[in-house]
Motif scaffolding. Structure first.
Motif, mmCIF file in Angstrom:
data_model
loop_
_atom_site.group_PDB
_atom_site.id
_atom_site.type_symbol
_atom_site.label_atom_id
_atom_site.label_comp_id
_atom_site.label_asym_id
_atom_site.label_seq_id
_atom_site.Cartn_x
_atom_site.Cartn_y
_atom_site.Cartn_z
ATOM 1 N N GLU A 48 2.092 18.950 15.768
ATOM 2 C CA GLU A 48 3.128 17.930 15.853
ATOM 3 C C GLU A 48 3.281 17.256 14.483
ATOM 4 O OE1 GLU A 48 3.878 15.262 19.488
ATOM 5 O OE2 GLU A 48 2.683 14.004 18.140
ATOM 6 N N HIS A 49 4.493 17.256 13.979
ATOM 7 C CA HIS A 49 4.797 16.724 12.649
ATOM 8 C C HIS A 49 5.722 15.523 12.822
ATOM 9 C CE1 HIS A 49 5.633 16.976 8.295
ATOM 10 N NE2 HIS A 49 6.896 16.729 8.616
ATOM 11 N N ILE A 50 5.305 14.346 12.354
ATOM 12 C CA ILE A 50 6.073 13.115 12.528
ATOM 13 C C ILE A 50 6.359 12.490 11.164
ATOM 14 C CG2 ILE A 50 6.118 10.798 13.525
ATOM 15 C CD1 ILE A 50 4.269 11.770 15.710
ATOM 16 N N ASP A 51 7.614 12.119 10.955
ATOM 17 C CA ASP A 51 8.043 11.474 9.713
ATOM 18 C C ASP A 51 8.751 10.170 10.090
ATOM 19 O OD1 ASP A 51 8.824 10.818 7.173
ATOM 20 O OD2 ASP A 51 9.912 12.674 6.770
ATOM 21 N N VAL A 52 8.215 9.035 9.639
ATOM 22 C CA VAL A 52 8.809 7.729 9.927
ATOM 23 C C VAL A 52 9.158 7.052 8.608
ATOM 24 C CG1 VAL A 52 8.575 5.526 11.121
ATOM 25 C CG2 VAL A 52 7.359 7.536 11.985
ATOM 26 N N ILE A 53 10.404 6.593 8.499
ATOM 27 C CA ILE A 53 10.897 5.979 7.270
ATOM 28 C C ILE A 53 11.539 4.631 7.588
ATOM 29 C CG2 ILE A 53 12.517 6.215 5.333
ATOM 30 C CD1 ILE A 53 12.371 9.237 5.714
ATOM 31 N N THR A 54 11.263 3.632 6.779
ATOM 32 C CA THR A 54 11.997 2.367 6.844
ATOM 33 C C THR A 54 12.745 2.183 5.529
ATOM 34 O OG1 THR A 54 10.138 1.054 6.002
ATOM 35 C CG2 THR A 54 10.323 1.315 8.398
ATOM 36 N N GLY A 59 19.897 0.659 1.745
ATOM 37 C CA GLY A 59 19.540 2.066 1.698
ATOM 38 C C GLY A 59 18.284 2.380 0.906
ATOM 39 N N LYS A 60 17.720 1.405 0.210
ATOM 40 C CA LYS A 60 16.532 1.658 -0.613
ATOM 41 C C LYS A 60 15.306 1.865 0.274
ATOM 42 C CE LYS A 60 14.061 -0.118 -4.671
ATOM 43 N NZ LYS A 60 14.438 1.033 -5.523
ATOM 44 N N LEU A 61 14.569 2.946 0.005
ATOM 45 C CA LEU A 61 13.392 3.263 0.815
ATOM 46 C C LEU A 61 12.326 2.184 0.653
ATOM 47 C CD1 LEU A 61 11.798 6.671 1.433
ATOM 48 C CD2 LEU A 61 10.319 4.832 0.624
ATOM 49 N N ALA A 62 11.784 1.724 1.792
ATOM 50 C CA ALA A 62 10.706 0.735 1.772
ATOM 51 C C ALA A 62 9.354 1.393 2.032
ATOM 52 C CB ALA A 62 10.968 -0.349 2.822
ATOM 53 N N LYS A 86 0.221 11.324 4.878
ATOM 54 C CA LYS A 86 0.636 11.099 3.500
ATOM 55 C C LYS A 86 1.845 10.176 3.507
ATOM 56 C CE LYS A 86 -0.897 15.513 1.513
ATOM 57 N NZ LYS A 86 -0.467 16.701 0.733
ATOM 58 N N GLY A 87 2.057 9.506 2.390
ATOM 59 C CA GLY A 87 3.228 8.656 2.329
ATOM 60 C C GLY A 87 3.347 7.896 1.037
ATOM 61 N N ARG A 88 4.285 6.978 1.032
ATOM 62 C CA ARG A 88 4.496 6.107 -0.113
ATOM 63 C C ARG A 88 5.178 4.834 0.369
ATOM 64 N NH1 ARG A 88 9.878 8.191 -3.260
ATOM 65 N NH2 ARG A 88 10.971 9.070 -1.457
ATOM 66 N N TYR A 89 5.037 3.762 -0.400
ATOM 67 C CA TYR A 89 5.669 2.498 -0.058
ATOM 68 C C TYR A 89 6.020 1.750 -1.333
ATOM 69 C CZ TYR A 89 0.940 0.682 -0.870
ATOM 70 O OH TYR A 89 -0.278 0.374 -1.419
ATOM 71 N N LEU A 90 6.995 0.873 -1.200
ATOM 72 C CA LEU A 90 7.482 0.122 -2.351
ATOM 73 C C LEU A 90 6.671 -1.155 -2.513
ATOM 74 C CD1 LEU A 90 9.740 0.063 -4.513
ATOM 75 C CD2 LEU A 90 11.100 -1.298 -2.893
ATOM 76 N N LYS A 91 6.121 -1.351 -3.708
ATOM 77 C CA LYS A 91 5.330 -2.549 -3.988
ATOM 78 C C LYS A 91 5.635 -3.020 -5.403
ATOM 79 C CE LYS A 91 0.607 -4.376 -3.876
ATOM 80 N NZ LYS A 91 -0.822 -4.033 -3.613
ATOM 81 N N GLN A 96 4.095 3.313 -4.427
ATOM 82 C CA GLN A 96 2.668 3.621 -4.384
ATOM 83 C C GLN A 96 2.441 4.740 -3.365
ATOM 84 O OE1 GLN A 96 0.536 1.928 -6.450
ATOM 85 N NE2 GLN A 96 2.298 0.743 -7.198
ATOM 86 N N SER A 97 1.807 5.827 -3.769
ATOM 87 C CA SER A 97 1.521 6.935 -2.858
ATOM 88 C C SER A 97 0.140 6.754 -2.230
ATOM 89 C CB SER A 97 1.580 8.269 -3.607
ATOM 90 O OG SER A 97 2.865 8.496 -4.123
ATOM 91 N N PHE A 98 -0.033 7.300 -1.045
ATOM 92 C CA PHE A 98 -1.335 7.261 -0.387
ATOM 93 C C PHE A 98 -1.541 8.527 0.415
ATOM 94 C CE2 PHE A 98 1.563 5.341 2.698
ATOM 95 C CZ PHE A 98 1.197 5.967 3.887
ATOM 96 N N ALA A 99 -2.786 8.836 0.679
ATOM 97 C CA ALA A 99 -3.161 9.961 1.543
ATOM 98 C C ALA A 99 -4.299 9.478 2.425
ATOM 99 C CB ALA A 99 -3.598 11.164 0.723
ATOM 100 N N GLY A 100 -4.266 9.849 3.693
ATOM 101 C CA GLY A 100 -5.246 9.332 4.635
ATOM 102 C C GLY A 100 -4.706 8.097 5.318
ATOM 103 N N ASP A 101 -5.440 7.599 6.304
ATOM 104 C CA ASP A 101 -4.990 6.448 7.068
ATOM 105 C C ASP A 101 -4.814 5.229 6.172
ATOM 106 O OD1 ASP A 101 -4.573 7.161 9.737
ATOM 107 O OD2 ASP A 101 -6.738 7.373 10.038
#
Length: 278
Positions: A48-54, A59-62, A86-91, A96-101
């Motif tokens: 199962e592959h899940i992608d969640v975006i805010t 329109g700017k990715l958060a 995996k993911g990234r967030y705006l700071k 900022q990229s991250f891997a893991g919980d």
């Protein structure tokens, strides 16, 4: 004239026997198949592959999180083993990229909490096909408060399907409405599209500052075997405006893939999660 009349009467009887069932009859068969098919769906292991975006309203990715799970059957439902996040967030203007919980409880502010909530609440461990059962008005229990209408027929991947529209029996109820394509041969869902049956009540919007315009989802199913159909993709995008200070565009997508029949000696290997979209 009597033989002629008898002939036309027989034609009428034959036509009646071959006429399309009503929407209620179609959905009753779908409900029976959904209830009965739980055991068959538990025979599969899948990914199962899940992608969640805010995103901000401009329109700017958060924030984005991409998560992969290994789903295996249990006596109650399914067990999900997290393979990768995996993911990234705006700071402070930088991603900022991250891997893991991420940090427990969402971390990284409001968007971390929103994404974590959708990631966990989209699916249920006791669901037999890996999706939250409240999202789909297909089982016997979920059909009780709905009204169905046969809107026509169409071909889907070489198979005939009924088009069924559904609305709440009580027009004042805030629930799902939409349309489903139902395979004519096996009475299984091919796709389900939903939207909210009406807008959030004014009192909720005015007093609590909460609204979810555009909320709905689109789910596609795939036939794995005779009478065994699985949801293979889920998608939704809507705006969340809540408690006067939360204002985001939320996109959620899910894909079920790499289906394999469960066996005691099977070994299944998976690669790393796909990187977040740019």
């Amino acid at each position: 004239m009597r033989p002629v009349l008898a002939f036309f009467m027989l034609l009428g009887v034959a036509a009646a026997r071959t006429s399309a069932p009503t929407a209620a009859e179609i959905m009753q068969k779908v409900a029976e198949n959904q209830d009965r098919g739980q055991k068959e769906r538990l025979a599969y292991v899948y990914e199962e592959h899940i992608d969640v975006i805010t995103r901000h309203t401009n329109g700017k990715l958060a924030r984005e999180e991409v998560t992969d799970y290994l789903v295996t059957p249990t006596a109650k439902g399914v067990n999900k083993k997290q393979l990768a996040v995996k993911g990234r967030y705006l700071k402070k203007g930088q991603y900022q990229s991250f891997a893991g919980d991420p940090v427990p409880g969402g971390g990284e502010g409001l968007d971390g909490s929103i994404v974590e909530s959708f990631r966990h609440d989209l699916t249920e461990d006791d669901s037999k096909d890996g999706l939250g059962k409240d999202l789909f008005p297909l089982s016997t229990e979920e059909q009780k408060d709905l009204r169905f209408e046969l809107a026509g027929e169409q071909m889907v991947s070489g198979r005939k399907a009924y088009r069924i529209r559904f609305t709440p029996a009580d027009r004042n109820e805030l629930t799902w409405a939409g349309e489903a394509l139902i395979d004519e041969e096996e009475f299984q869902p091919v796709s389900v599209y939903t939207r909210l049956s009406r807008r959030m009540p004014f009192a909720v919007r005015a007093l609590l500052g909460t609204d979810v315009p555009g909320l709905g989802f689109n789910t596609q199913y795939k036939r794995l075997d005779k009478d065994v159909w699985f949801p293979v993709s889920f998608g939704t995008e809507f705006r969340l405006h809540a408690v006067f200070f939360i204002n985001r565009i939320i996109t959620v997508s899910m894909e079920n893939r790499n289906f394999k029949r469960a066996s005691v000696d099977s070994r299944i290997e998976y690669g790393e999660a796909a990187p977040p979209s740019q």
